[in-house]
Motif scaffolding. Structure first.
Motif, short mmCIF file in Angstrom:
data_model
loop_
_atom_site.label_atom_id
_atom_site.label_comp_id
_atom_site.label_asym_id
_atom_site.label_seq_id
_atom_site.Cartn_x
_atom_site.Cartn_y
_atom_site.Cartn_z
N PHE A 92 0.81 -1.22 0.00
CA PHE A 92 0.00 0.00 0.00
C PHE A 92 0.85 1.27 0.00
CE2 PHE A 92 -3.02 -3.13 1.60
CZ PHE A 92 -4.15 -2.83 0.86
N VAL A 93 1.79 1.35 0.95
CA VAL A 93 2.57 2.59 1.09
C VAL A 93 3.38 2.89 -0.17
CG1 VAL A 93 4.42 3.70 2.40
CG2 VAL A 93 2.68 2.36 3.60
N ARG A 94 4.09 1.90 -0.69
CA ARG A 94 4.90 2.12 -1.89
C ARG A 94 4.02 2.37 -3.10
NH1 ARG A 94 10.20 -0.18 -1.05
NH2 ARG A 94 10.93 0.99 0.77
N ALA A 95 2.85 1.68 -3.17
CA ALA A 95 1.96 1.85 -4.33
C ALA A 95 1.40 3.26 -4.39
CB ALA A 95 0.81 0.84 -4.25
N GLY A 96 1.14 3.86 -3.22
CA GLY A 96 0.57 5.21 -3.19
C GLY A 96 1.61 6.30 -2.96
N ASP A 97 2.91 5.91 -2.93
CA ASP A 97 3.98 6.87 -2.63
C ASP A 97 3.69 7.63 -1.34
OD1 ASP A 97 5.70 6.28 -4.74
OD2 ASP A 97 4.59 7.57 -6.12
N LEU A 98 3.18 6.91 -0.34
CA LEU A 98 2.81 7.55 0.93
C LEU A 98 4.01 7.65 1.86
CD1 LEU A 98 -0.57 5.73 1.71
CD2 LEU A 98 -0.24 7.90 0.52
N GLY A 111 -0.21 14.34 15.82
CA GLY A 111 0.21 15.71 15.56
C GLY A 111 1.69 15.79 15.19
N ILE A 112 2.53 15.01 15.91
CA ILE A 112 3.96 14.98 15.60
C ILE A 112 4.19 14.42 14.20
CG2 ILE A 112 6.20 13.98 16.25
CD1 ILE A 112 5.20 13.89 19.13
N ASN A 113 3.46 13.35 13.89
CA ASN A 113 3.61 12.71 12.57
C ASN A 113 3.16 13.64 11.44
OD1 ASN A 113 4.66 10.28 13.50
ND2 ASN A 113 2.65 9.40 13.86
N THR A 114 2.16 14.47 11.72
CA THR A 114 1.69 15.41 10.69
C THR A 114 2.81 16.37 10.27
OG1 THR A 114 -0.58 15.31 11.58
CG2 THR A 114 -0.04 17.18 10.17
N ILE A 115 3.66 16.76 11.22
CA ILE A 115 4.79 17.64 10.90
C ILE A 115 5.75 16.93 9.94
CG2 ILE A 115 6.81 18.84 11.87
CD1 ILE A 115 5.17 19.13 14.48
N ILE A 116 6.01 15.63 10.18
CA ILE A 116 6.86 14.84 9.29
C ILE A 116 6.24 14.78 7.90
CG2 ILE A 116 7.83 12.53 8.85
CD1 ILE A 116 7.93 12.12 11.88
N LEU A 117 4.92 14.60 7.86
CA LEU A 117 4.22 14.47 6.58
C LEU A 117 4.23 15.79 5.80
CD1 LEU A 117 1.16 12.35 7.78
CD2 LEU A 117 3.27 11.56 6.75
N ILE A 118 4.08 16.90 6.49
CA ILE A 118 4.12 18.20 5.82
C ILE A 118 5.51 18.46 5.25
CG2 ILE A 118 3.99 20.71 6.20
CD1 ILE A 118 1.74 20.12 8.23
N THR A 119 6.54 18.05 6.02
CA THR A 119 7.92 18.17 5.50
C THR A 119 8.07 17.37 4.21
OG1 THR A 119 8.75 18.38 7.77
CG2 THR A 119 10.36 17.83 6.06
N GLY A 120 7.51 16.16 4.22
CA GLY A 120 7.54 15.34 3.01
C GLY A 120 6.79 15.99 1.86
N GLY A 121 5.74 16.74 2.20
CA GLY A 121 4.95 17.42 1.17
C GLY A 121 5.76 18.46 0.42
N PHE A 122 6.64 19.16 1.14
CA PHE A 122 7.48 20.17 0.49
C PHE A 122 8.45 19.52 -0.51
CE2 PHE A 122 6.29 22.86 4.14
CZ PHE A 122 5.97 24.03 3.47
N PHE A 146 8.08 16.08 -1.91
CA PHE A 146 7.50 15.18 -2.91
C PHE A 146 6.11 15.60 -3.38
CE2 PHE A 146 10.43 12.58 -0.38
CZ PHE A 146 11.26 12.10 -1.39
N GLY A 147 5.61 16.74 -2.90
CA GLY A 147 4.31 17.21 -3.33
C GLY A 147 3.26 17.01 -2.25
N PHE A 148 2.33 17.97 -2.16
CA PHE A 148 1.37 17.96 -1.06
C PHE A 148 0.21 16.99 -1.27
CE2 PHE A 148 3.51 21.88 0.12
CZ PHE A 148 3.57 21.73 1.50
N GLU A 149 0.00 16.53 -2.49
CA GLU A 149 -1.06 15.55 -2.69
C GLU A 149 -0.73 14.24 -1.97
OE1 GLU A 149 -3.33 13.12 -6.26
OE2 GLU A 149 -2.40 15.05 -6.71
N ALA A 150 0.51 13.77 -2.15
CA ALA A 150 0.95 12.55 -1.45
C ALA A 150 0.95 12.77 0.06
CB ALA A 150 2.34 12.15 -1.92
N ALA A 151 1.34 13.98 0.49
CA ALA A 151 1.37 14.28 1.93
C ALA A 151 -0.03 14.26 2.53
CB ALA A 151 2.03 15.63 2.16
N MET A 152 -1.01 14.80 1.80
CA MET A 152 -2.39 14.84 2.32
C MET A 152 -2.97 13.44 2.41
SD MET A 152 -4.11 18.34 0.80
CE MET A 152 -3.56 18.16 -0.90
#
Length: 293
Positions: A36-42, A167-178, A180-186
């Motif tokens: 799942f994670v690799r398939a969706g680039d999550l 909440g902590i993980n959301t910060i990691i995800l937002i960093t990833g958004g910058f 690899f793109g915010f669609e994958a981050a959302m």
């Protein structure tokens, strides 16, 4: 001698249960990452997400293929050390075993996408991730990283803290958004939210339940509850309005994961007992919780 033998058998059962849970949880989490994670680039959050973030960044910017196992084990070295000092040696040892097993399984298991639909990947991937963590926690282990923080805070605050870690993980995800793109981050935030809710619903150790017990065997049940649960019991004497019989009401608070065993114990002592079971929003004051070893 009999007591010592029984205690040793109990310890061995706990150890075997922990190893089985760690093994199953590691397999589920590894398959989830590759399916799942690799398939969706999550970016699934936590140190798993941070490991994938570093792995992808190294490949994107430097053309270097870093093994997931080396990154994940290295990142978890410090949290594991803190876990040994502040949580418990057995819990941390089982967690380290899961981190190592999961890390190498991710490198060994081939990529097998089930679907490329980002919403399905986020929801079902989040469910599988949450189930894997719950199984690990049942075996007195964790997947490492931010799970150590959640378990430590839950023990200190006496209530679930997985939403705080979200909440902590959301910060990691937002960093990833910058990067690899915010669609994958959302979509990754959806994944993490679903995972957190599964843990909140299924991991019952941090939830409290109030029991109001109406019985004629108040003295016996009260003493048995004290010895069995180590929780305080308050006794009230009264009279039933229907039959005008003298009754005892026992008031106690137990962990949600203890309710089934406690009710079974009470009903063995009084088959006619009446028990009102209520979810407790929270408790303040001294509440015994079995320590994590």
């Amino acid at each position: 001698m009999v007591y010592a033998k029984t205690r040793n058998e109990k310890e061995w059962k706990k150890h075997i249960t922990a190893l089985i849970c760690v093994f199953i949880a590691s397999i589920i989490m590894s398959i989830n990452i590759k399916s799942f994670v690799r398939a969706g680039d999550l970016i699934p959050g936590g140190f798993t997400g941070l490991s994938l973030l570093i792995q992808r960044s190294a490949n994107l910017f430097a053309g270097i293929e870093l093994p997931y196992s080396i990154i994940n084990i290295s990142l978890n070295a410090l949290p594991a050390f803190i876990g040994f000092k502040m949580i418990g040696k057995k819990f941390t040892s089982y967690s380290v075993l899961m981190i190592v097993l999961n890390s190498f399984l991710v490198d060994l298991i081939p990529v097998t996408p089930i679907t490329y639909d980002p919403l399905l990947v986020s929801v079902f991937g989040g469910i599988l991730n949450g189930i894997a963590i719950v199984i690990a926690l049942y075996g007195k282990a964790s997947s490492g990283g931010t799970d150590f923080i959640a378990v430590y805070l839950s023990n200190k605050l006496k209530k679930p803290s997985w939403n705080f870690v979200f909440g902590i993980n959301t910060i990691i995800l937002i960093t990833g958004g910058f990067i690899f793109g915010f669609e994958a981050a959302m979509y990754s935030i959806i994944f993490q939210f679903v995972s957190t809710q599964v843990i909140e619903r299924l991991h019952r150790r941090d939830h409290k339940v109030t029991l109001l017990i109406i019985t004629k065997e108040g003295e016996t049940i009260g003493q048995e509850l004290l010895e069995y649960t180590h929780h305080g019991v308050t006794k009230f004497e009264g009279q039933g309005c229907y039959l005008k019989e003298n009754k005892t009401m026992l008031y106690t608070v137990v962990g949600a994961d203890e309710v089934k065993d406690v009710v079974h114990l009470i009903r063995e002592l009084d088959s006619h007992v009446f028990i009102n079971i209520m979810n407790s929003e929270g408790v303040t004051g001294n509440f015994y919780q079995e320590p994590i070893e």
